[in-house]
Scaffold this active site. Sequence first.
Site, PDB file in Angstrom:
ATOM      1  N   GLU B 285      -9.318   6.630   2.042  1.00 55.30           N
ATOM      2  CA  GLU B 285     -10.060   5.471   2.515  1.00 55.30           C
ATOM      3  C   GLU B 285     -10.143   5.438   4.049  1.00 55.30           C
ATOM      4  OE1 GLU B 285      -9.966   1.870  -0.194  1.00 55.30           O
ATOM      5  OE2 GLU B 285      -8.921   1.106   1.567  1.00 55.30           O
ATOM      6  N   GLU B 288     -12.650   7.863   4.965  1.00 57.45           N
ATOM      7  CA  GLU B 288     -13.990   7.354   4.664  1.00 57.45           C
ATOM      8  C   GLU B 288     -14.436   6.358   5.742  1.00 57.45           C
ATOM      9  OE1 GLU B 288     -14.365   5.481   0.818  1.00 57.45           O
ATOM     10  OE2 GLU B 288     -16.479   4.973   1.137  1.00 57.45           O
ATOM     11  N   CYS B 305      -9.447  -1.221  -4.144  1.00 58.12           N
ATOM     12  CA  CYS B 305      -8.320  -1.006  -5.069  1.00 58.12           C
ATOM     13  C   CYS B 305      -8.140  -2.128  -6.073  1.00 58.12           C
ATOM     14  CB  CYS B 305      -7.012  -0.762  -4.339  1.00 58.12           C
ATOM     15  SG  CYS B 305      -7.008  -1.246  -2.651  1.00 58.12           S
ATOM     16  N   SER B 325     -15.611   0.788  -0.520  1.00 63.00           N
ATOM     17  CA  SER B 325     -15.203   2.186  -0.449  1.00 63.00           C
ATOM     18  C   SER B 325     -15.386   2.821  -1.825  1.00 63.00           C
ATOM     19  CB  SER B 325     -13.725   2.224  -0.046  1.00 63.00           C
ATOM     20  OG  SER B 325     -13.138   3.415  -0.480  1.00 63.00           O
ATOM     21  N   LYS B 364      -6.363  -4.745 -14.397  1.00 58.58           N
ATOM     22  CA  LYS B 364      -6.100  -3.299 -14.454  1.00 58.58           C
ATOM     23  C   LYS B 364      -6.281  -2.770 -15.872  1.00 58.58           C
ATOM     24  CE  LYS B 364      -4.979  -2.311 -10.155  1.00 58.58           C
ATOM     25  NZ  LYS B 364      -5.766  -1.370  -9.345  1.00 58.58           N
ATOM     26  N   GLU B 367      -9.831  -2.155 -16.058  1.00 62.70           N
ATOM     27  CA  GLU B 367     -10.169  -1.038 -15.190  1.00 62.70           C
ATOM     28  C   GLU B 367      -9.878   0.290 -15.897  1.00 62.70           C
ATOM     29  OE1 GLU B 367      -7.551   0.092 -11.867  1.00 62.70           O
ATOM     30  OE2 GLU B 367      -9.311   0.088 -10.568  1.00 62.70           O
ATOM     31  N   GLU B 372     -16.150   5.524 -16.374  1.00 60.90           N
ATOM     32  CA  GLU B 372     -16.248   6.499 -15.277  1.00 60.90           C
ATOM     33  C   GLU B 372     -14.876   6.884 -14.719  1.00 60.90           C
ATOM     34  OE1 GLU B 372     -17.155   3.390 -15.148  1.00 60.90           O
ATOM     35  OE2 GLU B 372     -16.720   2.437 -13.231  1.00 60.90           O
ATOM     36  N   CYS B 509      -1.670  -9.017  -4.891  1.00 59.79           N
ATOM     37  CA  CYS B 509      -1.042  -8.634  -6.157  1.00 59.79           C
ATOM     38  C   CYS B 509       0.274  -9.377  -6.420  1.00 59.79           C
ATOM     39  CB  CYS B 509      -0.782  -7.139  -6.198  1.00 59.79           C
ATOM     40  SG  CYS B 509      -2.236  -6.182  -5.755  1.00 59.79           S
TER      41      CYS B 509
END
Lengths: 484, 580
Positions: B285, B288, B305, B325, B364, B367, B372, B509
């Site tokens: 990241e 990036e 994230c 990102s 999560k 996720e 993908e 979190c």
Amino acid sequence: MDTVVKDTLQYRIALRNCGLINPENIDDYIAVKGYEALAVTLEQYTPKKVINIVKESHLRGRGGGGFPTGIKWELTAREQSDEKYIICNADEGDPGAFMDRSILEGDPHSVIEAMIIAGYAIGASKGYVYIRAEYPLAIDRLETAIKQAKSYGFLGNNIFDSNFSFDLELKLGAGAFVCGEETALINSLQGLRGEPTKKPPFPSVSGFRQKPTNVNNVETFANIPAIILKGSDWFNAIGTDHSKGTKVFALAGKINNVGLVEVPMGTTLRDIIYEIGGGIVDDKQFKAVQTGGPSGGVITEENLDTPIDYESIRNIGSMMGSGGMIVLDEDDDMVEISKFFLDFTQDESCGKCTPCRIGTKRLYEILERLTNMEGSPEDLDLLEELAQNVKDSSLCGLGQSAPNPILSTIDRFREEYEAYAYRTKRTTYAIDDNKCIGCTKCSRVCPVDCITGEVKQVHVINEANCIACGACYNACPVDAIIKP
Amino acid sequence: MNTLNIHVNGRPMMVKKGITVLEACHQAGIKIPTLCHLNLEEYGIVNKVASCRICVVEIENRATLVPSCAEKVYEGMHIKSDSLRAINARRNNLELLLSNHPFECLTCTKNLTCELQSLAEELNIRDISFTGKKMDYPIDHSSEAIVKDPNKCVMCRRCETMCNDVQTVGVLSGLRRGFDAVVAPAFNLDMLETSCTYCGQCVAVCPTGALTERNDVPRVWKRLSNKNYHMVVQVAPAVRVALGEMFGMAPGSISTGKIVTALRRLGFDAVFDTNFGADLTIMEEARELVHRIEEGGTLPMLTSCCPAWVKFIEHQFPDMLDVPSTCKSPQTMVGAIAKTYYAEKVNLPSKQIKVVSIMPCVAKKAESARPELSKENLHHVDYTLSTREFGHMIKEAGIEFEALPDGDFDNILGESTGAAAIFGTTGGVIEAATRTAYELLTGDPLEHIDFEELRGLEGVREATVTIGDLDLKIGIAHGLGNARKLLEDIKAGKADYHAIEIMACPGGCIGGGGQPYHHGDMSIIKARQKAIYDIDKNTPRRKSHENEMVLKLYQDYLGDPYGEKAHDLLHTCYTKGERI
């Protein structure tokens, strides 16, 4: 405009033009001094003066609460805000009540005129009429009236060349009873779920779009132009010490002349029911009159001569409400009556607070158990205690008043509840041995063949099979059938 | 006058102006039971519907009882909290709620953590006077993350407050009226059909079992006993500062070593650290970001994230999908590396490796199921457990957690830096990225590692960090409502940030939807945050690019950071969604 309907005790202020003018023609309204009150207001009165006139008239909210209208206006007027709103509550929902509908259908301009005056008085430039979508004719006529008022310059910018501008919009409600509660109405108006919020803050401080908002009922507004034109003294001369003016009631039930009546405050129920209403259908025995709709209670024979106003009606165990009046006769079962109203309120509860959402359901279920003869004396205790709790701890007026039909009928007709609770109530027809002449008419009409007996002998009903249809009762020539 | 004179149960007292009757009673040493009430003051989150009517008290000269949670005190107020009328009303209202509640406490996810259950105990309810119809809605199992059982809904509306006012997602709201009223998506759609982000804040505040995370524990137990699989597990940064609460440890206790030992005892073959993935994320990241700054790419760059945040932008701002990102989240990076690089090392086919994640999160779970985030039709992560589910596994296994010796993560996916540790709190990801970006951009070692200006619990924060001749403007938002504000500013061209960190849950979190229930106690969240920064401070290496094992991974396997192979394994793409 000062119309006393001949040969009756009626006195029409709110309904003054209904049926007399063409509600779709603004010129008809103008011909009966329509919009003159607005002209006088804008040309001669300061907002403060208007509020004073309304205050001194002692007009009180006709939606049921009876809060002094002038004070409500004053509370909204004194708030500092860049924007304020006037709302007309036309979400009439009591079963059998149609006072507001008739005013809006018969005289929409009187409400529009009053809203403009109210806007001027409190400093609002925008008004909304919150009306239920189930009133299509009232909506049509209001729309027409608004269009006409705009084209005549009564709505819009610089009304009567003054600095005052006011605009009006209709908002259609989906017909939820709770939206008659002003905070729920405002939520619905804002596109939110139609449920009440805690007061304070009151709408006069933080209402529509969090701005000071004045909410009045249709009938309240309809009184305003007359008060402005004729003055508070004139209005004060009508009614009782604490309740001035008139009230429109919707007479319904076991009464000969059903429909709307408008009477001065202080008229007795006996006059309304017997003089105006023409008495009970088929000359049956009067049992009670239910006022205040699902939030009210029953009034019995002993209080028929009480002059009716906001206080006295509360003192005799009911409430004014918006003006529903259902007359009950000797055939009516009071437990069934309260069950009917509870069925209504448990369905119309918004579901927000526990006592109303679940409490009214449980109240209804207890009543159902009782009327199904499946109840017990403890159920009766439970019913009373829970009714008191729902009244005591619900969030809004709907829940707080939902148990009233139960509490009021238990108070007056406890024996009818006990007959169910102790299961002593007969549910079938019976034959009076002393009266029966053995004509056989009853046994011939009985659809389930449960009546037996020889000709000219006393007949007997087999209670196990009786379906309580009443066919025998109607057929008996000598009144020997005993009703359940 | 900032004080008021009031009477509570006949006793005079002076209280601060503006407090509620509930607070006044509390100060008088009187406990009033509550249910719908929720006050997370520091986030500005107050559930003020006053709908449950459990906290009602009597006020002199008032016709009806008043909800103490929503009623402000006034001069001369006489409060009676212990009158027969008030006691009976509370009891009646609780009995009413219970009369419409499924009695499945024994198998309910919320058994022993249910606030309705505790209340029933507190108010000594043994019989319920009312019987009658109960709600009968189908249970919504449609999503990968959240289970919704409307029959357990008590209409406290806390979830609605979180979903609408705090997160501005607007999925949950009051539906139907009267007895049938529940909180649900519009038209009672399945959660899967809505734009729910699965942030799980509804789950975090639901007092009953009406909203819970999907229970994945049984499947994990079964796979653990299946000899065909090599079971790999990873633990997220925020889990280690919260799990101890389930075992009576003080909030903010750090239990990393015990967690590792517990996982080994549960039968996992390899115990990895999501923090390794966090360092890996920063490697990608930060590169990036430098790339976007130097090559004139889309700015600001937003972190990616948080899966709830990703889902939020996909549904709410579908025309802005070029701003996040492209980095995968740390958990899926660890999963991807476990099933490729690590699989090669242990000489196992990818399909024989099952990756389990222990996450502070509900989203999560969803996720992990995104198509993908897989390679050759194998999801990077197979099962995701919340901190709570993991705690229950430990209890079920009879492991005495507090007494466990510390263990160490397995290498190479076990090493991590302090930069990775702070991923668990709001502000942490961007601080970690800044530490690395600074050295990347300047080539100089960073002197002051602690970027205090990026820390705290304020909803939206911004700071400018000078890196060489670049003033790097950083934005931070936690809570999706705050994220929305930042995004709208960006959309309107009013914001000139280079990089923005967004975490969906208030606090990040540490306040995740999968954490042990905080029951509205803000001090717990703060203790967790402090612990996170303590871990960072006490870790020898505090910059992600100093993680030797991460560097080894690039050297042995991935090649250049932000390079071709890294792109293939560690970067992802986003899909436009709708607002429903």
